[in-house]
Scaffold this active site. Structure first.
Site, PDB file in Angstrom:
ATOM      1  N   GLU A   1      43.071  21.878  -3.155  1.00 19.48           N
ATOM      2  CA  GLU A   1      42.720  22.594  -1.926  1.00 19.48           C
ATOM      3  C   GLU A   1      41.968  23.862  -2.286  1.00 19.48           C
ATOM      4  O   GLU A   1      41.961  24.291  -3.445  1.00 19.48           O
ATOM      5  CB  GLU A   1      43.986  22.908  -1.114  1.00 19.48           C
TER       6      GLU A   1
ATOM      7  N   HIS B   1      42.592  28.715  10.084  1.00 22.89           N
ATOM      8  CA  HIS B   1      42.232  27.531   9.293  1.00 22.89           C
ATOM      9  C   HIS B   1      40.815  27.133   9.694  1.00 22.89           C
ATOM     10  O   HIS B   1      40.493  27.112  10.882  1.00 22.89           O
ATOM     11  CB  HIS B   1      43.208  26.389   9.572  1.00 22.89           C
TER      12      HIS B   1
ATOM     13  N   ARG C   1      40.287  30.084   2.239  1.00 25.35           N
ATOM     14  CA  ARG C   1      40.038  29.710   3.635  1.00 25.35           C
ATOM     15  C   ARG C   1      39.542  30.830   4.533  1.00 25.35           C
ATOM     16  O   ARG C   1      38.893  30.549   5.532  1.00 25.35           O
ATOM     17  CB  ARG C   1      41.228  29.011   4.253  1.00 25.35           C
TER      18      ARG C   1
ATOM     19  N   HIS D   1      46.278  29.777  12.109  1.00 25.56           N
ATOM     20  CA  HIS D   1      47.035  28.773  11.351  1.00 25.56           C
ATOM     21  C   HIS D   1      48.310  29.323  10.721  1.00 25.56           C
ATOM     22  O   HIS D   1      49.316  28.635  10.658  1.00 25.56           O
ATOM     23  CB  HIS D   1      46.116  28.215  10.270  1.00 25.56           C
TER      24      HIS D   1
ATOM     25  N   ARG E   1      46.804  33.984   2.545  1.00 22.75           N
ATOM     26  CA  ARG E   1      47.646  33.004   1.852  1.00 22.75           C
ATOM     27  C   ARG E   1      46.811  31.911   1.194  1.00 22.75           C
ATOM     28  O   ARG E   1      45.921  31.336   1.822  1.00 22.75           O
ATOM     29  CB  ARG E   1      48.604  32.356   2.844  1.00 22.75           C
TER      30      ARG E   1
HETATM   31  P1  FAD Z   1      59.227  26.551  10.819  1.00 18.68           P
HETATM   32  O1  FAD Z   1      59.155  25.265  10.100  1.00 18.68           O
HETATM   33  O2  FAD Z   1      58.131  26.892  11.740  1.00 18.68           O
HETATM   34  O3  FAD Z   1      60.594  26.526  11.630  1.00 18.68           O
HETATM   35  C1  FAD Z   1      60.926  27.556  12.519  1.00 18.68           C
HETATM   36  C2  FAD Z   1      62.309  27.258  13.070  1.00 18.68           C
HETATM   37  O4  FAD Z   1      62.800  28.409  13.756  1.00 18.68           O
HETATM   38  C3  FAD Z   1      62.332  26.123  14.084  1.00 18.68           C
HETATM   39  O5  FAD Z   1      63.483  25.339  13.875  1.00 18.68           O
HETATM   40  C4  FAD Z   1      62.437  26.844  15.427  1.00 18.68           C
HETATM   41  O6  FAD Z   1      63.078  26.088  16.421  1.00 18.68           O
HETATM   42  C5  FAD Z   1      63.300  28.021  15.017  1.00 18.68           C
HETATM   43  N1  FAD Z   1      63.188  29.173  15.910  1.00 18.68           N
HETATM   44  C6  FAD Z   1      62.120  29.961  16.144  1.00 18.68           C
HETATM   45  N2  FAD Z   1      62.435  30.927  17.029  1.00 18.68           N
HETATM   46  C7  FAD Z   1      63.724  30.728  17.360  1.00 18.68           C
HETATM   47  C8  FAD Z   1      64.614  31.374  18.241  1.00 18.68           C
HETATM   48  N3  FAD Z   1      64.256  32.421  18.998  1.00 18.68           N
HETATM   49  N4  FAD Z   1      65.874  30.893  18.349  1.00 18.68           N
HETATM   50  C9  FAD Z   1      66.281  29.823  17.632  1.00 18.68           C
HETATM   51  N5  FAD Z   1      65.471  29.174  16.761  1.00 18.68           N
HETATM   52  C10 FAD Z   1      64.214  29.623  16.643  1.00 18.68           C
HETATM   53  N6  FAD Z   1      52.002  25.051   4.471  1.00 18.68           N
HETATM   54  C11 FAD Z   1      51.955  24.504   3.241  1.00 18.68           C
HETATM   55  O7  FAD Z   1      52.446  25.082   2.278  1.00 18.68           O
HETATM   56  N7  FAD Z   1      51.345  23.297   3.063  1.00 18.68           N
HETATM   57  C12 FAD Z   1      50.776  22.616   4.082  1.00 18.68           C
HETATM   58  O8  FAD Z   1      50.260  21.520   3.878  1.00 18.68           O
HETATM   59  C13 FAD Z   1      50.805  23.183   5.375  1.00 18.68           C
HETATM   60  N8  FAD Z   1      50.222  22.546   6.415  1.00 18.68           N
HETATM   61  C14 FAD Z   1      50.360  23.074   7.670  1.00 18.68           C
HETATM   62  C15 FAD Z   1      49.844  22.378   8.750  1.00 18.68           C
HETATM   63  C16 FAD Z   1      50.013  22.869  10.035  1.00 18.68           C
HETATM   64  C17 FAD Z   1      49.464  22.109  11.214  1.00 18.68           C
HETATM   65  C18 FAD Z   1      50.695  24.089  10.238  1.00 18.68           C
HETATM   66  C19 FAD Z   1      50.884  24.636  11.605  1.00 18.68           C
HETATM   67  C20 FAD Z   1      51.194  24.790   9.155  1.00 18.68           C
HETATM   68  C21 FAD Z   1      51.033  24.295   7.870  1.00 18.68           C
HETATM   69  N9  FAD Z   1      51.539  24.972   6.772  1.00 18.68           N
HETATM   70  C22 FAD Z   1      51.462  24.411   5.531  1.00 18.68           C
HETATM   71  C23 FAD Z   1      52.364  26.158   6.948  1.00 18.68           C
HETATM   72  C24 FAD Z   1      53.831  25.757   6.855  1.00 18.68           C
HETATM   73  O9  FAD Z   1      54.015  24.526   7.525  1.00 18.68           O
HETATM   74  C25 FAD Z   1      54.733  26.801   7.481  1.00 18.68           C
HETATM   75  O10 FAD Z   1      54.424  28.064   6.995  1.00 18.68           O
HETATM   76  C26 FAD Z   1      56.190  26.498   7.157  1.00 18.68           C
HETATM   77  O11 FAD Z   1      56.511  25.171   7.503  1.00 18.68           O
HETATM   78  C27 FAD Z   1      57.102  27.462   7.881  1.00 18.68           C
HETATM   79  O12 FAD Z   1      58.418  27.038   7.698  1.00 18.68           O
HETATM   80  P2  FAD Z   1      59.597  27.925   8.266  1.00 18.68           P
HETATM   81  O13 FAD Z   1      60.854  27.254   7.839  1.00 18.68           O
HETATM   82  O14 FAD Z   1      59.383  29.340   7.924  1.00 18.68           O
HETATM   83  O15 FAD Z   1      59.432  27.820   9.858  1.00 18.68           O
HETATM   84  C1  SIN Z   2      46.180  21.989   5.094  1.00 19.71           C
HETATM   85  O1  SIN Z   2      46.655  20.882   4.867  1.00 19.71           O
HETATM   86  O2  SIN Z   2      44.979  22.238   5.162  1.00 19.71           O
HETATM   87  C2  SIN Z   2      47.123  23.099   5.328  1.00 19.71           C
HETATM   88  C3  SIN Z   2      47.616  23.563   4.033  1.00 19.71           C
HETATM   89  C4  SIN Z   2      48.263  24.880   4.219  1.00 19.71           C
HETATM   90  O3  SIN Z   2      48.260  25.438   5.297  1.00 19.71           O
HETATM   91  O4  SIN Z   2      48.768  25.383   3.212  1.00 19.71           O
END
Ligand code: FAD
Ligand code: SIN
Length: 525
Positions: free
Chosen positions: A111, A235, A282, A343, A378
């Site tokens: 990437e 993104h 990015r 993103h 990031r």
């Molecule tokens: P999340 O997985 O967002 O979970 C948040 C949790 O908090 C959920 O369960 C939600 O219900 C809960 N929550 C929020 N507010 C409250 C509240 N007030 N009360 C109770 N619960 C609450 N990163 C990578 O490293 N590689 C990738 O390939 C990648 N691809 C991505 C593709 C997309 C489309 C997106 C949007 C992001 C991507 N990212 C990627 C970023 C990555 O997915 C996120 O940064 C990561 O998953 C965040 O995880 P987290 O556990 O911090 O939060």
């Molecule tokens: C992607 O698959 O392009 C997202 C990867 C990331 O957000 O780290």
């Protein structure tokens, strides 16, 4: 009042990683505000970065992370995360995540910003596989209680004690139980915020509906410092489609040879912006796409991988291929129309290497935190990694200091005696849309002082309106989110106005220069 050993707000990669470690020692409750798999984790496509290739080194991954982060990263954190990455991947393999293999070894994709092939993945739907494996393990653990449909409203702190003592301490959260229609006080010895990002502050975002920055806003209101909120990542390649507004086209498409083109002339423009072309970090690619769209009055640009063998494309990107085919686009034969979209939230609750925030007993991990890993931008696929590493380190810190956490005292129940049911829900929708629109237009990919001032002015006006509404009406999930969305927008604009330079994701036409010394923006409540 309901009491648990540790309360985790968030059931994504960060929250569930911490839960699985903690559950070996104590009772854990995990909240999600909707379904358990509705955070960003399940939507992640590209994969997880880790040094696993013979030719690759920790030093290279550290350097790539700091180059992308425009020197604002805390090196200590970068080293910590990069060096713990291989063991984090091994834990996921042990949980049963079916990473792609090739010739008996993990297949590593590439990437933007990475100098090596370094991304482990499960086709183009890595997040779904990870979320499934973590949830399966959490469901099976007798010490973990998973509670969907619980919307945390605010942290329970010293001022909510029956007899306040002036301590800077968190004791859990007040949460709206959507099924029961009441607010509950959930107390715990330690509380972990793992609530994800704040992408929905912007009109166009790849993030799910619930990315409203709740944890960041809650921590700020409770007195924690918040840092680097001006660094919102856009993104470069979100699908342009009038019906499907937030479908990401993974960066791995460019990693595997996809090129960006002007949709009318077919000109490959990325080499005009950066020698790394489509594989530049990015922020650079997103700004280039934005520039093409604005300069030529386009609706979108083209991402084209149709020059590769159809079988190669279908094999690497089965999810995207199928989804696009359903929308009438065959990516093996034609280019994909794409636009930049918000993103990732690089800033968040300021934490140390154990995920500790400013209140005793409070931790913040994953996208809601600012651990020092990402700096001003990031590096792709470093965020899931951050969730696994900090989920683990926060949990271990709690276990190692267990004896220092006292039992929660008597706490006041939620007071709903002075509110009534709302008679004007339209206020919420109106304000929500207004915030997302002015944030997109005034605090987006390219900023100016005037635009930031305009945004600041709108935030000030809405503040009084939202506060008044919140004070008079019974809380609903939408109202809680609106209040947080507004709070986070305020923090983003404030941070952006503090920065008198352009660095990483923060690009201000009035301050195009990058100052020699990198300085974090730390907001103190
Ligand atoms: P999340 O997985 O967002 O979970 C948040 C949790 O908090 C959920 O369960 C939600 O219900 C809960 N929550 C929020 N507010 C409250 C509240 N007030 N009360 C109770 N619960 C609450 N990163 C990578 O490293 N590689 C990738 O390939 C990648 N691809 C991505 C593709 C997309 C489309 C997106 C949007 C992001 C991507 N990212 C990627 C970023 C990555 O997915 C996120 O940064 C990561 O998953 C965040 O995880 P987290 O556990 O911090 O939060
Ligand atoms: C992607 O698959 O392009 C997202 C990867 C990331 O957000 O780290």
């Amino acid at each position: 009042m309901s009491n648990h050993d540790v309360l985790i707000v968030g059931s994504g990669a960060a929250g569930l990683t911490a839960a699985l470690v903690l559950a070996e020692h104590c009772r854990v409750m995990v909240l999600a505000k909707g379904g358990l798999d509705e955070g960003s984790t399940a939507w992640a496509q590209g994969g997880i970065a880790a040094v696993l290739d013979k030719g690759d080194t920790f030093e290279d991954h550290i350097r790539d992370t700091m180059v992308a982060g425009a020197g604002l990263n805390r090196r200590e954190t970068v080293e910590f995360v990069v060096e713990h990455a291989p063991e984090a991947i091994q834990r996921l393999i042990d949980l049963g995540v079916p990473f792609n293999n090739e010739k008996g070894a993990l297949h590593l994709t590439r990437e933007g910003g990475h100098s090596h092939r370094r991304i482990v993945h499960v086709n183009d739907a890595t997040g779904w596989a990870v979320q499934e494996a973590l949830l399966k393990a959490a469901n099976a653990h007798p010490n973990i209680t998973l509670k969907p449909n619980m919307v945390a409203i605010d942290l329970v702190t010293d001022r909510h004690r029956a007899h306040p003592k002036g301590q800077r301490r968190a004791w859990g959260v007040y949460a709206l139980n959507k099924d029961a229609g009441r607010v509950e006080c959930l107390s715990a010895k330690a509380t972990i915020l793992a609530t994800g990002g704040a992408g929905r502050t912007y009109l166009f975002s790849t993030a799910p509906r619930g990315a409203t920055g709740d944890g960041i806003a809650m921590a700020w209101r409770a007195g924690c410092r918040v840092s680097n909120m001006e660094f919102m990542q856009f993104h470069p390649t979100c699908l342009y489609n009038l019906e499907v507004k937030n479908f990401l086209i993974t960066e791995a498409v460019r990693g595997e040879g996809g090129i960006l083109k002007h949709p009318v002339t077919g000109h490959r423009y990325m080499p005009d912006y950066d020698e790394r072309a489509e594989l530049a970090p990015r922020d650079i690619v997103a700004r280039a796409n934005d520039d093409q769209i604005k300069r030529f009055g386009l609706d979108y640009v083209h991402l084209d991988i149709s020059h590769k063998e159809p079988e190669f494309v279908r094999h690497h990107f089965p999810t995207i291929y199928e989804r696009l085919l359903g929308l009438g686009i065959d990516m093996t034969k034609e280019p994909i129309p794409v636009v930049p979209a918000q993103h990732y939230t690089c800033g968040g609750v300021l934490t140390d290497l154990n995920g500790r925030a400013d209140l005793t007993g409070l931790y913040a991990i994953g996208e809601c935190s600012e651990s020092g890993l990402h700096g001003a931008n990031r590096l792709a696929s470093n965020s899931l990694l951050e969730c696994f590493v900090f989920g683990d380190s926060a949990a271990h810190h709690i276990i190692e200091h267990w004896d220092e956490f006292d039992t929660p005292p008597a706490l006041n129940p939620w007071d709903a005696s002075r509110v009534t049911d709302s008679d004007e829900e339209v206020v919420i929708k109106q304000n929500w849309t207004e915030i997302r629109r002015f944030m997109w237009n005034y605090v987006g990919i390219v900023r100016t002082n005037k635009r930031l001032e305009r945004a600041q002015h709108r935030i000030k006006t809405l503040k009084a309106e939202i506060a008044e509404y919140y004070a008079h009406f019974r809380v609903t999930a939408d109202l809680i989110e609106l209040r947080n969305l507004h709070q986070v927008a305020e923090l983003i604009v404030k941070s952006a106005r503090h920065r008198h330079e352009s660095r990483g994701l923060h690009y201000n036409l009035d301050y195009p220069q990058t100052e020699p010394a990198a300085r974090e923006t730390i907001l103190v409540p």
